[in-house]
Structure formats: C-alpha cells, structure tokens
Write an enzyme that holds these catalytic residues in place. Structure first.
Site, mmCIF file in Angstrom:
data_model
loop_
_atom_site.group_PDB
_atom_site.id
_atom_site.type_symbol
_atom_site.label_atom_id
_atom_site.label_comp_id
_atom_site.label_asym_id
_atom_site.label_seq_id
_atom_site.Cartn_x
_atom_site.Cartn_y
_atom_site.Cartn_z
ATOM 1 N N SER A 1 0.842 -1.197 0.000
ATOM 2 C CA SER A 1 0.000 0.000 0.000
ATOM 3 C C SER A 1 0.879 1.250 0.000
ATOM 4 O O SER A 1 1.580 1.540 0.975
ATOM 5 C CB SER A 1 -0.914 0.001 1.226
ATOM 6 O OG SER A 1 -1.623 1.209 1.257
ATOM 7 N N ASP B 1 -4.669 3.970 -2.215
ATOM 8 C CA ASP B 1 -5.795 4.374 -1.371
ATOM 9 C C ASP B 1 -6.251 5.785 -1.705
ATOM 10 O O ASP B 1 -5.532 6.752 -1.435
ATOM 11 C CB ASP B 1 -5.381 4.321 0.102
ATOM 12 C CG ASP B 1 -5.176 2.895 0.571
ATOM 13 O OD1 ASP B 1 -6.100 2.079 0.412
ATOM 14 O OD2 ASP B 1 -4.077 2.587 1.092
#
Ligand code: DX5
Ligand code: ZN
Length: 223
Positions: free
Chosen positions: A9, A36
């Site tokens: 991420s 994200d």
C-alpha cells in the site's frame, strides 16, 4: 493451490522519493500496487486522486489496485480506469446501487472490488458474490495506515471463504489494514488471497525482503 498475491500500500511510502519506492516494488516479488483514494467525507482523511494515479501508472510495472474510500464512487469510475486502474474497489457502505456500480466497473474493463468496513457483515454480498471479482475485508477502520489489525477479521475471512466456495465463485479475498509478518500466515490460513501491506513493507529496514517474506508464507497447511 494458487499462490496468494501481495499488494504493497503506497500510502506508507516516502512521497519525497516516490519514484524510488515504485522501483523497489517493481523489482520485488509484489503482485500489485495498492492505492488508497480518500475524500475526507467517507473517511476522515484526504489522499490523492486520478491525476496522481495517472503519474503513478507511468512508474508502475505492475497492476494498480485502486481502493476508493470516497462517497458516490460511481461518478468517477471511468476516470480511474482511464488513469490506469486494473482493480477498482468501492465501499459497500456508500453504494445504494451496488450491483449497478459493479457492472459499471466491469463494463469499463476493470476488475470489480467491494470493500466492507469491519462492522459490515460479509453475508450482505451473498446474493451477488458471483459478480464480484474481489472482496476487500477491512481489518482496520479505513482512513489511515499504521493501525492495529482487528482480530475479529479472522473469523470473517473464514465466513467469506465459505460463502465464496459454496457459490462456486472465483472472487478473491483481500485483507487490508495492519497486515504484516506477524499475522500473514494466520490470515492466509483463514482463506485470504491478497495481502495488502503498507507500513509493514515501506517502514521495514528491507522492504523488498519483507515483500519476499510475505510472498513465501504458505496459504494452507498441506494435509
Ligand atoms: C486504510 C487503507 C490501507 C492502509 C494499510 O484505510 O485502506 O490500505 O494503507 O496500511 P497499513 O498496512 O499500514 O495498515
Ligand atoms: Zn486500502
């Protein structure tokens, strides 16, 4: 038994040297980049949008797994696809017409993902599971990296695995939040297919080796 995927991420990356961070992931055993997108409305944080993702797409040599933590995601799906998204995940909690939104994602050529907050029962997806390519189970409350893994996620993974297998669907189970070397094996044994890992990868002394270690865990104990 198919091998699980690892998706670092980027939220936890050092943004002052993003190109180097992308190179590290490109050269690692990672499968996807997890990106994200936060809007300050669905979640109490703001990150980046399609403009930045387009630039990231140019640096990435692996597919982009785009996690939309935004209200009214249906308004922006085509644009995220054009920016280079391979998987587009929307939150169940903000999609009153979820099935339509899933169709919209598939029609523009991306894989359709649905994310569930920790309190949302996995059974809400039972009737449409065959139309979903990926379910992202949030193992923290969405909005920030570096939070503690919520342990109740483990029985939720088992329940979802059962639901998918019963329907004979191919849906992938992705776990997002607080994933690292300390819990990856338990998560995989419960039935997960994709490990999202932010802080545990980018804040590690050797991020590439950490990715390799996350990849090396066995999904199931051989009988
Ligand atoms: C949280 C995000 C996660 C986050 C994971 O809202 O969806 O993808 O970046 O970060 P870690 O692995 O640090 O919990
Ligand atoms: Zn995420």
């Amino acid at each position: 038994m198919k091998k699980h995927l690892v998706a670092p991420s980027v939220l936890a990356a050092d943004f002052t040297r993003l190109a180097d961070e992308f190179d590290m992931v490109n050269q690692s055993q990672a499968d996807w980049f997890h990106l994200d997108v936060m809007d300050g409305r669905f979640v109490p944080n703001i990150t980046f949008g399609m403009f930045v993702i387009e630039a990231m797409h140019q640096m990435a040599e692996k597919p982009l797994d785009v996690h939309l933590m935004i209200v009214e995601p249906e308004k922006y799906i085509e644009e995220f696809r054009k920016a280079g998204a391979h998987v587009i995940t929307v939150h169940y909690e903000v999609c009153p017409h979820l099935h339509r939104t899933i169709q919209q994602i598939r029609e523009c050529g991306a894989l359709a993902g649905v994310a569930l907050n920790p309190h949302t029962p996995v059974e809400v997806l039972e009737d449409i599971i065959e139309d979903i390519d990926l379910v992202c189970l949030m193992s923290v409350n969405p909005g920030f990296g570096g939070q503690k893994f919520i342990y109740q996620t483990i029985p939720r993974i088992r329940k979802l695995r059962n639901l998918i297998d019963t329907a004979n669907a191919q849906t992938l189970i992705e776990i997002d939040g607080g994933v690292g070397l300390q819990n990856a094996e338990t998560i995989l044994q419960a039935g997960a297919d994709v490990l999202v890992a932010g802080s545990s990868v980018f804040k590690a002394p050797d991020p590439r080796a950490t990715i390799a270690a996350l990849k090396a865990f066995k999904a199931v104990v051989e009988i």
